[in-house]
Design a protein around this motif. Structure first.
Motif, PDB file in Angstrom:
ATOM      1  N   ILE A 160       0.836  -1.198   0.000  1.00 18.98           N
ATOM      2  CA  ILE A 160       0.000   0.000   0.000  1.00 18.98           C
ATOM      3  C   ILE A 160       0.870   1.248   0.000  1.00 18.98           C
ATOM      4  O   ILE A 160       1.802   1.384   0.801  1.00 18.98           O
ATOM      5  N   ASN A 194       1.616   7.406   0.317  1.00 17.76           N
ATOM      6  CA  ASN A 194       1.901   8.740  -0.210  1.00 17.76           C
ATOM      7  C   ASN A 194       3.111   9.385   0.456  1.00 17.76           C
ATOM      8  O   ASN A 194       3.192  10.600   0.598  1.00 17.76           O
ATOM      9  N   SER A 237       1.192   2.347 -14.434  1.00 16.17           N
ATOM     10  CA  SER A 237       0.047   1.976 -13.603  1.00 16.17           C
ATOM     11  C   SER A 237      -0.294   0.507 -13.785  1.00 16.17           C
ATOM     12  O   SER A 237       0.076  -0.114 -14.776  1.00 16.17           O
ATOM     13  N   VAL A 297      -6.977  -4.544  -6.855  1.00 20.94           N
ATOM     14  CA  VAL A 297      -6.003  -3.582  -6.353  1.00 20.94           C
ATOM     15  C   VAL A 297      -5.455  -2.838  -7.558  1.00 20.94           C
ATOM     16  O   VAL A 297      -5.309  -3.402  -8.644  1.00 20.94           O
ATOM     17  N   GLU A 298      -5.193  -1.537  -7.408  1.00 22.70           N
ATOM     18  CA  GLU A 298      -4.611  -0.776  -8.509  1.00 22.70           C
ATOM     19  C   GLU A 298      -3.653   0.274  -7.960  1.00 22.70           C
ATOM     20  O   GLU A 298      -3.724   0.661  -6.792  1.00 22.70           O
ATOM     21  N   GLY A 299      -2.725   0.700  -8.805  1.00 22.32           N
ATOM     22  CA  GLY A 299      -1.735   1.680  -8.394  1.00 22.32           C
ATOM     23  C   GLY A 299      -0.676   1.846  -9.460  1.00 22.32           C
ATOM     24  O   GLY A 299      -0.962   1.790 -10.657  1.00 22.32           O
ATOM     25  N   ALA A 311       0.120   0.327  -4.258  1.00 26.04           N
ATOM     26  CA  ALA A 311      -1.330   0.349  -4.412  1.00 26.04           C
ATOM     27  C   ALA A 311      -1.902   1.670  -3.921  1.00 26.04           C
ATOM     28  O   ALA A 311      -1.681   2.074  -2.783  1.00 26.04           O
ATOM     29  N   THR A 312      -2.657   2.320  -4.792  1.00 21.61           N
ATOM     30  CA  THR A 312      -3.320   3.568  -4.421  1.00 21.61           C
ATOM     31  C   THR A 312      -4.797   3.363  -4.138  1.00 21.61           C
ATOM     32  O   THR A 312      -5.451   4.210  -3.555  1.00 21.61           O
ATOM     33  N   GLU A 313      -5.351   2.206  -4.548  1.00 20.07           N
ATOM     34  CA  GLU A 313      -6.749   1.868  -4.269  1.00 20.07           C
ATOM     35  C   GLU A 313      -6.867   0.367  -4.122  1.00 20.07           C
ATOM     36  O   GLU A 313      -6.363  -0.384  -4.958  1.00 20.07           O
ATOM     37  N   ILE A 314      -7.514  -0.087  -3.043  1.00 17.82           N
ATOM     38  CA  ILE A 314      -7.649  -1.514  -2.780  1.00 17.82           C
ATOM     39  C   ILE A 314      -9.084  -1.826  -2.381  1.00 17.82           C
ATOM     40  O   ILE A 314      -9.816  -0.957  -1.900  1.00 17.82           O
ATOM     41  N   ASP A 364     -12.106  -3.510  -0.113  1.00 18.79           N
ATOM     42  CA  ASP A 364     -12.291  -3.484   1.345  1.00 18.79           C
ATOM     43  C   ASP A 364     -11.699  -4.703   2.031  1.00 18.79           C
ATOM     44  O   ASP A 364     -11.182  -4.615   3.149  1.00 18.79           O
TER      45      ASP A 364
END
Length: 254
Positions: A60, A63, A74, A84-86, A109-112, A114
């Motif tokens: 994760i 930042n 990306s 998961v994406e990033g 990962a910028t978005e995962i 839940d």
């Protein structure tokens, strides 16, 4: 290896000159098995799930990274119904003091989904003899089974469905539940009650049945043999011979 034309002998010769070392796994409720690694320069500690069901490594992104090395391509990965994406980056990976790799590509990962945020990061009389595909996956905590087979296991164990937690459960003090028996090749592998019934501190003295339904629709494996299976049988990955071996684990529960 086959695609790149690498022979077994060449692979073993290269593997023999690699560093050796040990990495300790962290047991979380017998549901997740984690490993501490270091990434980056200077090294930062991360707890990850060592996942033999995937060739991807990601952590994760908090930042905190502002260096040029953190700007990359990306990526998006889907795990069943999760994702998961990033961004992909390259830096130093350390599994232990003696196991490091200087140019490891991994995802920030910028978005995962839940689900990832919630992680610390005799089958009765029923028999199914149909030959199907299965995958051994350290990244999956439970055993994934076709709906028909799971329903039969639920019936054989008198399990009930918990709508709130989306799992099947039995009483923690239940005794005499049947072994789950999987036939791989010509060998039978028995998974006892103590391995597939786990106490997650649910209410009313209930324990989880660590299986979940697979609805692949003909795409991918019919079974996923996750940690519930791997706790019972150690997995040995023989890449050169394209095979996996299973050996009964040595611990007090089995």
């Amino acid at each position: 290896m086959i695609k790149d034309g690498i022979s077994r002998q060449h692979f073993l010769e290269k593997a023999s000159i690699k560093s050796n070392g040990n990495a300790t796994l962290i047991d979380y409720y017998d549901d997740y098995y984690l490993c501490n690694i270091t990434l980056g320069t200077p090294p930062q500690m991360f707890s990850i799930v060592p996942d033999t069901g995937s060739s991807n490594l990601w952590v994760i992104d908090a930042n905190q990274c502002v260096s040029q090395a953190c700007k990359g391509q990306s990526f998006v990965i889907e795990y069943g119904s999760e994702y998961v994406e990033g961004d992909l980056v390259i830096d130093v990976l350390g599994l232990s003091s003696s196991l490091t790799y200087n140019t490891q590509t991994f995802g920030l990962a910028t978005e995962i989904a839940d689900t990832f945020g919630q992680q610390p990061l005799d089958v009765g009389s029923y028999v199914n003899t149909k030959t199907v595909q299965a995958i051994s996956d350290t990244g999956t905590s439970w055993i994934g089974a076709p709906v028909r087979d799971l329903n039969a296991i639920v019936q054989a164990t008198n399990a009930q469905y918990d709508f709130f937690n989306d799992l099947y459960f039995v009483q923690c003090d239940a005794v005499g539940l049947p072994d789950l028996i999987l036939t791989i090749g010509s060998q039978q592998y028995k998974i006892p009650q103590v391995e597939y019934v786990i106490d997650f501190e649910l209410t009313n003295g209930n324990c989880a049945l660590t299986l979940f339904p697979m609805e692949g629709g003909g795409f991918g494996p019919s079974w996923i043999l996750g940690d519930t299976f791997i706790r019972t049988y150690c997995n040995f990955y023989d890449i050169g011979n394209q095979q996996i071996g299973f050996s009964l684990a040595h611990h007090s529960n089995i």
